[in-house]
Design a protein around this motif. Structure first.
Motif, PDB file in Angstrom:
ATOM      1  N   PRO A 346       9.435  43.669  18.939  1.00  0.00           N
ATOM      2  CA  PRO A 346      10.195  43.195  17.758  1.00  0.00           C
ATOM      3  C   PRO A 346      11.094  44.274  17.163  1.00  0.00           C
ATOM      4  CG  PRO A 346       7.924  42.443  17.649  1.00  0.00           C
ATOM      5  CD  PRO A 346       8.004  43.380  18.803  1.00  0.00           C
ATOM      6  N   GLU A 347      10.618  45.537  17.138  1.00  0.00           N
ATOM      7  CA  GLU A 347      11.455  46.591  16.573  1.00  0.00           C
ATOM      8  C   GLU A 347      12.696  46.841  17.415  1.00  0.00           C
ATOM      9  OE1 GLU A 347       7.709  48.428  18.476  1.00  0.00           O
ATOM     10  OE2 GLU A 347       8.248  46.749  17.160  1.00  0.00           O
ATOM     11  N   GLU A 348      12.608  46.635  18.732  1.00  0.00           N
ATOM     12  CA  GLU A 348      13.789  46.775  19.590  1.00  0.00           C
ATOM     13  C   GLU A 348      14.800  45.682  19.281  1.00  0.00           C
ATOM     14  OE1 GLU A 348      12.857  48.563  23.831  1.00  0.00           O
ATOM     15  OE2 GLU A 348      11.435  46.936  23.412  1.00  0.00           O
ATOM     16  N   ILE A 349      14.293  44.459  19.064  1.00  0.00           N
ATOM     17  CA  ILE A 349      15.182  43.338  18.732  1.00  0.00           C
ATOM     18  C   ILE A 349      15.898  43.607  17.406  1.00  0.00           C
ATOM     19  CG2 ILE A 349      15.277  40.875  18.230  1.00  0.00           C
ATOM     20  CD1 ILE A 349      14.664  41.385  21.127  1.00  0.00           C
ATOM     21  N   MET A 350      15.156  44.113  16.413  1.00  0.00           N
ATOM     22  CA  MET A 350      15.749  44.388  15.098  1.00  0.00           C
ATOM     23  C   MET A 350      16.820  45.479  15.203  1.00  0.00           C
ATOM     24  SD  MET A 350      12.385  44.216  12.634  1.00  0.00           S
ATOM     25  CE  MET A 350      13.367  44.752  11.247  1.00  0.00           C
ATOM     26  N   GLU A 351      16.542  46.504  15.994  1.00  0.00           N
ATOM     27  CA  GLU A 351      17.512  47.583  16.149  1.00  0.00           C
ATOM     28  C   GLU A 351      18.777  47.089  16.844  1.00  0.00           C
ATOM     29  OE1 GLU A 351      18.936  51.423  15.679  1.00  0.00           O
ATOM     30  OE2 GLU A 351      17.110  50.498  14.879  1.00  0.00           O
ATOM     31  N   ALA A 352      18.610  46.206  17.841  1.00  0.00           N
ATOM     32  CA  ALA A 352      19.772  45.671  18.543  1.00  0.00           C
ATOM     33  C   ALA A 352      20.604  44.793  17.614  1.00  0.00           C
ATOM     34  CB  ALA A 352      19.307  44.876  19.763  1.00  0.00           C
ATOM     35  N   ARG A 353      19.958  43.991  16.794  1.00  0.00           N
ATOM     36  CA  ARG A 353      20.706  43.133  15.857  1.00  0.00           C
ATOM     37  C   ARG A 353      21.456  43.988  14.829  1.00  0.00           C
ATOM     38  NH1 ARG A 353      19.785  38.008  16.820  1.00  0.00           N
ATOM     39  NH2 ARG A 353      17.808  37.316  17.742  1.00  0.00           N
ATOM     40  N   LYS A 354      20.884  45.115  14.447  1.00  0.00           N
ATOM     41  CA  LYS A 354      21.566  46.006  13.513  1.00  0.00           C
ATOM     42  C   LYS A 354      22.834  46.566  14.129  1.00  0.00           C
ATOM     43  CE  LYS A 354      20.800  50.040  10.561  1.00  0.00           C
ATOM     44  NZ  LYS A 354      19.844  51.103  10.137  1.00  0.00           N
ATOM     45  N   HIS A 355      22.770  46.895  15.429  1.00  0.00           N
ATOM     46  CA  HIS A 355      23.964  47.368  16.119  1.00  0.00           C
ATOM     47  C   HIS A 355      25.048  46.293  16.129  1.00  0.00           C
ATOM     48  CE1 HIS A 355      21.533  50.736  17.562  1.00  0.00           C
ATOM     49  NE2 HIS A 355      22.659  51.287  18.040  1.00  0.00           N
ATOM     50  N   ILE A 356      24.642  45.046  16.311  1.00  0.00           N
ATOM     51  CA  ILE A 356      25.612  43.948  16.326  1.00  0.00           C
ATOM     52  C   ILE A 356      26.243  43.788  14.958  1.00  0.00           C
ATOM     53  CG2 ILE A 356      25.889  41.459  16.659  1.00  0.00           C
ATOM     54  CD1 ILE A 356      23.629  41.593  18.713  1.00  0.00           C
ATOM     55  N   GLU A 357      25.426  43.823  13.898  1.00  0.00           N
ATOM     56  CA  GLU A 357      25.946  43.662  12.535  1.00  0.00           C
ATOM     57  C   GLU A 357      26.876  44.794  12.143  1.00  0.00           C
ATOM     58  OE1 GLU A 357      22.467  43.389  10.201  1.00  0.00           O
ATOM     59  OE2 GLU A 357      21.888  41.386  10.942  1.00  0.00           O
ATOM     60  N   ASP A 358      26.601  45.977  12.642  1.00  0.00           N
ATOM     61  CA  ASP A 358      27.446  47.139  12.327  1.00  0.00           C
ATOM     62  C   ASP A 358      28.703  47.188  13.177  1.00  0.00           C
ATOM     63  OD1 ASP A 358      25.565  47.851  10.476  1.00  0.00           O
ATOM     64  OD2 ASP A 358      24.578  49.336  11.766  1.00  0.00           O
ATOM     65  N   GLY A 359      28.875  46.198  14.065  1.00  0.00           N
ATOM     66  CA  GLY A 359      30.066  46.170  14.903  1.00  0.00           C
ATOM     67  C   GLY A 359      30.040  47.154  16.038  1.00  0.00           C
ATOM     68  N   GLN A 360      28.857  47.648  16.386  1.00  0.00           N
ATOM     69  CA  GLN A 360      28.741  48.630  17.453  1.00  0.00           C
ATOM     70  C   GLN A 360      28.495  47.979  18.823  1.00  0.00           C
ATOM     71  OE1 GLN A 360      25.726  51.476  16.399  1.00  0.00           O
ATOM     72  NE2 GLN A 360      26.633  51.902  14.373  1.00  0.00           N
ATOM     73  N   ALA A 361      28.447  46.651  18.861  1.00  0.00           N
ATOM     74  CA  ALA A 361      28.208  45.964  20.140  1.00  0.00           C
ATOM     75  C   ALA A 361      29.073  44.718  20.188  1.00  0.00           C
ATOM     76  CB  ALA A 361      26.740  45.598  20.287  1.00  0.00           C
ATOM     77  N   ASP A 362      29.676  44.466  21.302  1.00  0.00           N
ATOM     78  CA  ASP A 362      30.451  43.256  21.515  1.00  0.00           C
ATOM     79  C   ASP A 362      30.289  42.823  22.973  1.00  0.00           C
ATOM     80  OD1 ASP A 362      31.796  45.242  22.753  1.00  0.00           O
ATOM     81  OD2 ASP A 362      33.733  44.864  21.790  1.00  0.00           O
ATOM     82  N   LEU A 363      30.681  41.597  23.248  1.00  0.00           N
ATOM     83  CA  LEU A 363      30.561  41.045  24.599  1.00  0.00           C
ATOM     84  C   LEU A 363      31.817  40.249  24.885  1.00  0.00           C
ATOM     85  CD1 LEU A 363      28.814  40.675  27.130  1.00  0.00           C
ATOM     86  CD2 LEU A 363      27.808  38.661  26.063  1.00  0.00           C
ATOM     87  N   ASN A 364      32.557  40.655  25.881  1.00  0.00           N
ATOM     88  CA  ASN A 364      33.812  40.001  26.234  1.00  0.00           C
ATOM     89  C   ASN A 364      33.569  38.961  27.319  1.00  0.00           C
ATOM     90  OD1 ASN A 364      35.373  41.658  24.486  1.00  0.00           O
ATOM     91  ND2 ASN A 364      35.310  43.312  26.008  1.00  0.00           N
ATOM     92  N   PHE A 365      33.989  37.718  27.030  1.00  0.00           N
ATOM     93  CA  PHE A 365      33.881  36.621  27.988  1.00  0.00           C
ATOM     94  C   PHE A 365      35.266  36.255  28.498  1.00  0.00           C
ATOM     95  CE2 PHE A 365      30.055  35.604  25.382  1.00  0.00           C
ATOM     96  CZ  PHE A 365      29.120  35.764  26.387  1.00  0.00           C
ATOM     97  N   PRO A 366      35.356  35.748  29.713  1.00  0.00           N
ATOM     98  CA  PRO A 366      36.639  35.182  30.175  1.00  0.00           C
ATOM     99  C   PRO A 366      36.988  33.950  29.357  1.00  0.00           C
ATOM    100  CG  PRO A 366      34.894  34.831  31.803  1.00  0.00           C
ATOM    101  CD  PRO A 366      34.323  35.724  30.753  1.00  0.00           C
ATOM    102  N   LEU A 367      38.274  33.608  29.301  1.00  0.00           N
ATOM    103  CA  LEU A 367      38.721  32.483  28.473  1.00  0.00           C
ATOM    104  C   LEU A 367      38.039  31.179  28.885  1.00  0.00           C
ATOM    105  CD1 LEU A 367      42.548  33.236  28.198  1.00  0.00           C
ATOM    106  CD2 LEU A 367      40.768  33.603  26.469  1.00  0.00           C
ATOM    107  N   ALA A 368      37.763  31.005  30.174  1.00  0.00           N
ATOM    108  CA  ALA A 368      37.147  29.760  30.645  1.00  0.00           C
ATOM    109  C   ALA A 368      35.748  29.574  30.099  1.00  0.00           C
ATOM    110  CB  ALA A 368      37.105  29.743  32.174  1.00  0.00           C
ATOM    111  N   ALA A 369      35.107  30.662  29.642  1.00  0.00           N
ATOM    112  CA  ALA A 369      33.739  30.553  29.152  1.00  0.00           C
ATOM    113  C   ALA A 369      33.665  29.862  27.804  1.00  0.00           C
ATOM    114  CB  ALA A 369      33.115  31.941  29.049  1.00  0.00           C
TER     115      ALA A 369
END
Length: 375
Positions: A346-369
């Motif tokens: 659970p602590e790993e999940i919380m840390e990862a979500r914090k990175h997402i909220e801080d804008g430190q993580a993104d995921l680029n998808f192709p337009l068709a996705a």
């Protein structure tokens, strides 16, 4: 008179045994094994060819029955006994039964030349002895010489209805066991629907069917366990380069993964030019959408924020698409993704979500996705 005639010619009771043997050796119906004459028999070097008529279906068939290979009961090969093999145990081949039937009924057929459509002819003495010896067609249903009387004379006890047709079910069961339950092989003289309706109700066949189904299920279950339909997941304890090499990667592949050279988004790729979704030698065209279904994918703890973003994308698709469509397109990815996330603390999940909220993580998808169709 009757005892004397019985010693000279085949009687009705004698022919019951030949009908049983022919049904056992051929697997065909009582009317078929008693409905062929001398002209319908062709003796082969190692078998016999018969012309069989099935009255109810109105079908005329030509069937060849091959003899089984004979072997010495002592286990000695043929050449060990001079190439001559003499056996003294009963033979069940159709050719042997037909040969003996031709020999036994030869004199009766010579005196009853008007009966040519069957080998089952016999001699009888009328009750009043006025007609002398009568040579003619076999009458197996006479109350005094029917199948029930023959069973009594042979001291054979049968439970249930005493009918010769039941023997065919026994032959079908034996054939089903030999062919391991393949209906197309068992139903070789009628339709598969007829087999299912008339012969597949016995306990033996039910057990055999269950065994066949269980064997097939076990086969595919074992195959599923042996096949890896997803990525290799590494925890923090596997991050060392030597640990990566011990996991089956080459030194170059381990170094590229550690340096981020093989990062495909939600995972690292062992070799993006050997993708199962693209031609060999071409760069994978479906990353990162299909990485969770690929055996080349390696997931590290650093990929957790991207995995959570990918989960959000799949949840959106799951709400938009029909369940059957989502399962067909994304079912394997969804199952594998849930299995990966459930192994994270659970602590790993919380840390990862914090990175997402801080804008430190993104995921680029192709337009068709971003567009899905139910078609």
């Amino acid at each position: 008179m009757r005892r004397l005639v019985a010693n000279l010619y085949p009687t009705t009771l004698d022919l019951h045994a030949f009908r049983v043997l022919l049904m056992d050796s051929t697997g065909y119906t009582p009317e078929e094994v008693t409905g062929f004459g001398e002209a319908d028999v062709e003796l082969l070097p190692k078998g016999v060819r018969l012309t069989l008529l099935k009255n109810r279906a109105g079908r005329l068939r030509h069937r060849a029955f091959r003899d089984q290979e004979q072997s010495d009961p002592s286990g000695c090969p043929d050449d060990a006994i001079g190439g001559q093999l003499t056996v003294d145990w009963p033979r069940r081949e159709a050719s042997e039964v037909v040969r003996q039937l031709l020999d036994v009924t030869a004199r009766v057929r010579a005196k009853a030349q008007d009966v040519t459509d069957t080998l089952f002819v016999s001699a009888a003495v009328r009750p009043n002895y006025s007609d002398g010896i009568v040579f003619g067609r076999w009458t197996p249903y006479h109350p005094g010489t029917n199948f029930r009387r023959w069973l009594t004379a042979m001291e054979v006890n049968v439970k249930g209805d005493v009918h010769i047709g039941r023997l065919r079910k026994s032959v079908k069961v034996e054939k089903a066991i030999v062919t391991e339950g393949r209906i197309d092989a068992v139903a070789d003289d009628h339709t598969e629907e007829t087999f299912a309706g008339h012969y597949a109700q016995g306990t033996t066949l039910r057990i055999l069917s269950g065994r066949t189904i269980s064997t097939a299920q076990q086969h595919w279950f074992d195959k599923a366990l042996d096949r890896v339909d997803g990525p290799t997941v590494l925890g923090a304890e596997h991050i060392a380069q030597r640990s990566l090499e011990d996991s089956g990667l080459s030194a170059k592949e381990a170094e590229d993964i550690m340096s981020g050279q093989l990062d495909m988004g939600v995972s690292h790729c062992k070799n993006p030019y050997l993708s199962p979704f693209s031609r060999a030698g071409e760069l994978c065209a479906v990353a990162p959408l299909r990485c969770l279904e690929c055996q080349n994918a390696w997931i590290l703890p650093s990929n957790l924020p991207q995995l959570l973003l990918f989960e959000a994308h799949l949840r959106r698709l799951r709400a938009l698409l029909m369940p059957q469509t989502f399962t067909r397109l994304w079912g394997q990815s969804w199952v594998n993704l849930q299995a990966v996330l459930e192994d994270r603390r659970p602590e790993e999940i919380m840390e990862a979500r914090k990175h997402i909220e801080d804008g430190q993580a993104d995921l680029n998808f192709p337009l068709a996705a971003h567009t899905e169709f139910d078609a």
